[in-house]
Design a protein around this motif. Structure first.
Motif, PDB file in Angstrom:
ATOM      1  N   SER A 152       0.845  -1.196   0.000  1.00  0.00           N
ATOM      2  CA  SER A 152       0.000   0.000   0.000  1.00  0.00           C
ATOM      3  C   SER A 152       0.881   1.247   0.000  1.00  0.00           C
ATOM      4  O   SER A 152       2.026   1.222   0.447  1.00  0.00           O
ATOM      5  CB  SER A 152      -0.934   0.013   1.215  1.00  0.00           C
ATOM      6  N   TRP A 154       0.943   5.283   1.253  1.00  0.00           N
ATOM      7  CA  TRP A 154       0.325   6.167   2.240  1.00  0.00           C
ATOM      8  C   TRP A 154       0.883   7.571   2.083  1.00  0.00           C
ATOM      9  O   TRP A 154       2.050   7.759   1.747  1.00  0.00           O
ATOM     10  CB  TRP A 154       0.620   5.671   3.663  1.00  0.00           C
ATOM     11  N   ASN A 157      -0.401   9.501   6.851  1.00  0.00           N
ATOM     12  CA  ASN A 157      -1.289   8.594   7.593  1.00  0.00           C
ATOM     13  C   ASN A 157      -2.609   8.316   6.879  1.00  0.00           C
ATOM     14  O   ASN A 157      -3.579   7.887   7.524  1.00  0.00           O
ATOM     15  CB  ASN A 157      -1.573   9.143   8.997  1.00  0.00           C
ATOM     16  N   THR A 158      -2.654   8.550   5.588  1.00  0.00           N
ATOM     17  CA  THR A 158      -3.854   8.242   4.799  1.00  0.00           C
ATOM     18  C   THR A 158      -3.468   7.283   3.677  1.00  0.00           C
ATOM     19  O   THR A 158      -2.540   7.556   2.909  1.00  0.00           O
ATOM     20  CB  THR A 158      -4.462   9.523   4.197  1.00  0.00           C
ATOM     21  N   GLU A 159      -4.165   6.180   3.587  1.00  0.00           N
ATOM     22  CA  GLU A 159      -3.875   5.190   2.549  1.00  0.00           C
ATOM     23  C   GLU A 159      -4.474   5.645   1.218  1.00  0.00           C
ATOM     24  O   GLU A 159      -5.688   5.807   1.088  1.00  0.00           O
ATOM     25  CB  GLU A 159      -4.446   3.830   2.936  1.00  0.00           C
ATOM     26  N   GLN A 162      -3.725   0.482  -2.758  1.00  0.00           N
ATOM     27  CA  GLN A 162      -3.129  -0.774  -2.334  1.00  0.00           C
ATOM     28  C   GLN A 162      -3.275  -1.813  -3.436  1.00  0.00           C
ATOM     29  O   GLN A 162      -4.067  -1.639  -4.379  1.00  0.00           O
ATOM     30  CB  GLN A 162      -3.782  -1.290  -1.053  1.00  0.00           C
ATOM     31  N   LYS A 210       4.159   0.464   2.341  1.00  0.00           N
ATOM     32  CA  LYS A 210       4.108  -0.560   3.393  1.00  0.00           C
ATOM     33  C   LYS A 210       3.859  -1.928   2.760  1.00  0.00           C
ATOM     34  O   LYS A 210       3.004  -2.066   1.877  1.00  0.00           O
ATOM     35  CB  LYS A 210       3.021  -0.237   4.419  1.00  0.00           C
ATOM     36  N   GLU A 232       8.551  -1.273   5.513  1.00  0.00           N
ATOM     37  CA  GLU A 232       8.096   0.093   5.253  1.00  0.00           C
ATOM     38  C   GLU A 232       9.232   0.864   4.589  1.00  0.00           C
ATOM     39  O   GLU A 232      10.371   0.827   5.057  1.00  0.00           O
ATOM     40  CB  GLU A 232       7.679   0.776   6.546  1.00  0.00           C
TER      41      GLU A 232
END
Length: 259
Positions: A152, A154, A157-159, A162, A210, A232
């Motif tokens: 995924s 990001w 802190n927002t995906e 993916q 990630k 990561e």
């Protein structure tokens, strides 16, 4: 003649009967087995007082062996646990020195933005293409990449998107190139799109890649149970323009295995 006919009377000594003797009876025993008392023995008042003052002696019950059995079982259990710990440590040490395991290595080669736009409902749609290289540095260990592996992208802190990782086996000291297609949709995307456009003017946009990959390790002919590779990569790119090959200015990747 008369003198010879006289009877001579000799004195007779009569012996007096011997005085009664005290029978050999131990002190303190006043009656025989038949219950008769000894008339010649009287217990002393001190013994009588002492015998009335002392309570009767009650025999103690025999000690139970349950406590000793519990202690014995506890000692054996601790000994077996310690022996098992030593055995596992010996096996792990042998595997480490024989196979010399190393973590696989991953690198992000290219990142392309196929689509990044706001929809009519103000959701943000993103579609990325990522090319990564997976390297197995082990000489005697193979890696099975099982299903349900995910990658995924990001942003703060927002995906954004993916995609799934393919299933394959990676042999000893093998290098495999993977081309992955990632897509996703984020609600309230107008705020995120505004922040991306503002940072795009500086040419330094932070992104996080990630990885979560279930793998099985092969030691010789033995296939061990599955573990998870968690990774990561912190990237710093210059732009997120659509249909454009992104330039990766900096990359910092960390990976670890989790049972």
């Amino acid at each position: 003649m008369a003198d010879h006919q006289r009877q001579r009377i000799h004195p007779v000594v009569v012996e007096a009967p011997p005085p009664p003797t005290t029978p050999l009876v131990p002190p303190g025993s006043s009656r025989s087995e038949k219950g008769s008392s000894n008339p010649y023995h009287r217990p002393s008042p001190l013994l009588l007082q002492h015998s009335h003052a002392m309570p009767p002696i009650i025999p103690l019950p025999p000690k139970k062996r349950s406590r000793s059995c519990f202690c014995r079982c506890l000692c054996w259990t601790l000994f077996l646990i310690f022996l098992l710990f030593i055995l596992i440590a010996a096996i792990a040490t042998t595997i480490y020195f024989v196979f010399k395991p190393k973590l696989p290595d991953y690198s992000v080669d290219t990142l392309r933005i196929n689509d990044l736009r706001l929809n009519f409902d103000m959701s943000l749609y993103a579609k990325f293409e990522v090319r990564i290289t997976a390297t197995n540095p082990n000489k005697k260990i193979g890696i099975y990449y099982e299903k349900d592996g995910r990658m995924s992208v990001w942003y703060t802190n927002t995906e954004l998107c993916q995609g799934s990782l393919p299933e394959f086996y990676q042999g000893h000291q093998n290098r495999t190139v993977l081309n992955l297609s990632l897509s996703g949709q984020v609600q309230a995307g107008s705020t995120i799109m505004a922040a991306i456009q503002q940072q795009q003017q500086t040419g330094r946009i932070p992104l996080d890649l990630k990885v979560k990959a279930p793998v099985a390790i092969k030691l010789g002919m033995l296939k061990l149970r599955k573990v998870k590779v968690l990774g990561e990569c912190q990237l710093l790119v210059d732009s997120l323009s659509s249909n454009n090959l992104i330039s990766i200015k900096a990359s910092n990747c960390k990976f670890r295995m989790k049972p």
